[in-house]
Design a protein around this motif. Structure first.
Motif, PDB file in Angstrom:
ATOM      1  N   ASP A  24       1.324  -1.525  -0.365  1.00  0.00           N
ATOM      2  CA  ASP A  24       0.065   0.061   0.225  1.00  0.00           C
ATOM      3  C   ASP A  24       1.130   0.962  -0.188  1.00  0.00           C
ATOM      4  O   ASP A  24       1.043   2.190  -1.085  1.00  0.00           O
ATOM      5  CB  ASP A  24      -0.463  -0.190   0.985  1.00  0.00           C
ATOM      6  N   SER A  25       2.144   0.883   0.945  1.00  0.00           N
ATOM      7  CA  SER A  25       2.641   2.705   1.238  1.00  0.00           C
ATOM      8  C   SER A  25       3.346   2.644  -0.319  1.00  0.00           C
ATOM      9  O   SER A  25       3.637   3.757  -0.613  1.00  0.00           O
ATOM     10  CB  SER A  25       3.290   2.457   2.149  1.00  0.00           C
ATOM     11  N   SER A  28       1.035   4.184  -3.359  1.00  0.00           N
ATOM     12  CA  SER A  28       0.143   5.425  -2.968  1.00  0.00           C
ATOM     13  C   SER A  28       0.888   5.813  -2.657  1.00  0.00           C
ATOM     14  O   SER A  28       2.018   6.155  -2.015  1.00  0.00           O
ATOM     15  CB  SER A  28      -1.281   4.951  -2.267  1.00  0.00           C
ATOM     16  N   ASP A  29       0.511   6.803  -2.686  1.00  0.00           N
ATOM     17  CA  ASP A  29       1.041   8.372  -3.302  1.00  0.00           C
ATOM     18  C   ASP A  29       1.043   8.204  -1.708  1.00  0.00           C
ATOM     19  O   ASP A  29       1.468  10.172  -0.830  1.00  0.00           O
ATOM     20  CB  ASP A  29       1.307   9.658  -3.887  1.00  0.00           C
ATOM     21  N   ASP A  30      -0.717   8.442  -0.745  1.00  0.00           N
ATOM     22  CA  ASP A  30      -1.217   8.944  -0.104  1.00  0.00           C
ATOM     23  C   ASP A  30      -0.478   9.019   1.471  1.00  0.00           C
ATOM     24  O   ASP A  30       0.079   9.927   2.633  1.00  0.00           O
ATOM     25  CB  ASP A  30      -2.786   8.151   0.410  1.00  0.00           C
ATOM     26  N   TYR A  31       0.364   7.810   0.519  1.00  0.00           N
ATOM     27  CA  TYR A  31       1.882   7.266   2.411  1.00  0.00           C
ATOM     28  C   TYR A  31       2.464   8.606   2.167  1.00  0.00           C
ATOM     29  O   TYR A  31       3.255   9.196   3.649  1.00  0.00           O
ATOM     30  CB  TYR A  31       2.258   6.257   2.140  1.00  0.00           C
ATOM     31  N   ASP A  32       3.333   8.664   1.754  1.00  0.00           N
ATOM     32  CA  ASP A  32       3.759  10.221   1.064  1.00  0.00           C
ATOM     33  C   ASP A  32       3.418  11.614   1.981  1.00  0.00           C
ATOM     34  O   ASP A  32       3.677  12.548   2.320  1.00  0.00           O
ATOM     35  CB  ASP A  32       4.906  10.410   0.126  1.00  0.00           C
ATOM     36  N   LYS A  33       2.829  11.982   1.439  1.00  0.00           N
ATOM     37  CA  LYS A  33       1.814  12.577   1.865  1.00  0.00           C
ATOM     38  C   LYS A  33       1.245  13.149   3.334  1.00  0.00           C
ATOM     39  O   LYS A  33       1.766  14.134   3.792  1.00  0.00           O
ATOM     40  CB  LYS A  33       0.294  12.682   1.333  1.00  0.00           C
ATOM     41  N   ARG A  34       0.777  12.355   3.828  1.00  0.00           N
ATOM     42  CA  ARG A  34       1.414  12.167   4.908  1.00  0.00           C
ATOM     43  C   ARG A  34       2.041  11.540   6.605  1.00  0.00           C
ATOM     44  O   ARG A  34       1.908  12.393   7.424  1.00  0.00           O
ATOM     45  CB  ARG A  34       0.179  10.817   6.233  1.00  0.00           C
ATOM     46  N   GLU A  36       4.566  14.267   4.887  1.00  0.00           N
ATOM     47  CA  GLU A  36       5.158  14.821   4.577  1.00  0.00           C
ATOM     48  C   GLU A  36       4.108  16.089   5.411  1.00  0.00           C
ATOM     49  O   GLU A  36       4.583  16.991   6.236  1.00  0.00           O
ATOM     50  CB  GLU A  36       4.885  15.799   3.206  1.00  0.00           C
ATOM     51  N   LYS A  37       2.791  16.153   5.975  1.00  0.00           N
ATOM     52  CA  LYS A  37       2.389  16.688   6.457  1.00  0.00           C
ATOM     53  C   LYS A  37       2.166  16.405   8.109  1.00  0.00           C
ATOM     54  O   LYS A  37       2.608  17.006   9.060  1.00  0.00           O
ATOM     55  CB  LYS A  37       0.558  15.978   6.467  1.00  0.00           C
ATOM     56  N   LYS A  38       2.999  15.468   8.788  1.00  0.00           N
ATOM     57  CA  LYS A  38       3.439  15.131  10.170  1.00  0.00           C
ATOM     58  C   LYS A  38       4.062  15.872  10.033  1.00  0.00           C
ATOM     59  O   LYS A  38       4.591  16.216  10.982  1.00  0.00           O
ATOM     60  CB  LYS A  38       3.164  13.152   9.818  1.00  0.00           C
TER      61      LYS A  38
END
Length: 122
Positions: A24-25, A28-34, A36-38
């Motif tokens: 999943d990581s 998906s690019d969502d993991y990188d965005k999460r 970065e946001k953290k």
């Protein structure tokens, strides 16, 4: 003999969970965005603390050039910070105020007046 299947069953579940998380990581690019946001949220909280304590900041900023970075030394101006940008009063020139995007901050180091030092890198 009954203990082996339980151990293998637990090991199989662990491998399945780990592989799906890894897949999943990876896909998906969502993991990188999460992540970065953290990191941005953590930098924001450290900048707020530095502002309240009137700490000296040393920021390493990302630049558009590949192998270059910029170092900025100064203090946070004002107690109210926006979520995206921060205003820094430059140490070398006290009349100069520089606005920096939090996304461009790669490393941060703060030195409080009491001597406490905090470092963070993305």
């Amino acid at each position: 003999m009954e203990k082996k299947p339980k151990v293998l069953n637990k090991l199989g579940k662990f491998i399945l969970l780990y592989s799906t998380t890894l897949l999943d990581s990876f896909l998906s690019d969502d993991y990188d965005k999460r992540v970065e946001k953290k990191d941005s949220a953590y930098i924001y909280t450290k900048l707020q603390e530095a502002s309240l304590q009137n700490s000296l900041l040393v920021l390493q900023l990302k630049t558009e050039k590949v192998d270059k970075f910029e170092v900025l030394v100064g203090w946070v101006t004002g107690k109210n910070l926006s979520k995206d940008q921060i205003a820094i009063k430059v140490k070398d020139n006290p009349q100069l105020i520089r606005v920096v995007s939090i996304e461009n901050i790669d490393k941060i180091s703060t030195l409080s007046p009491t001597g406490k030092n905090v470092k963070f890198a993305r």
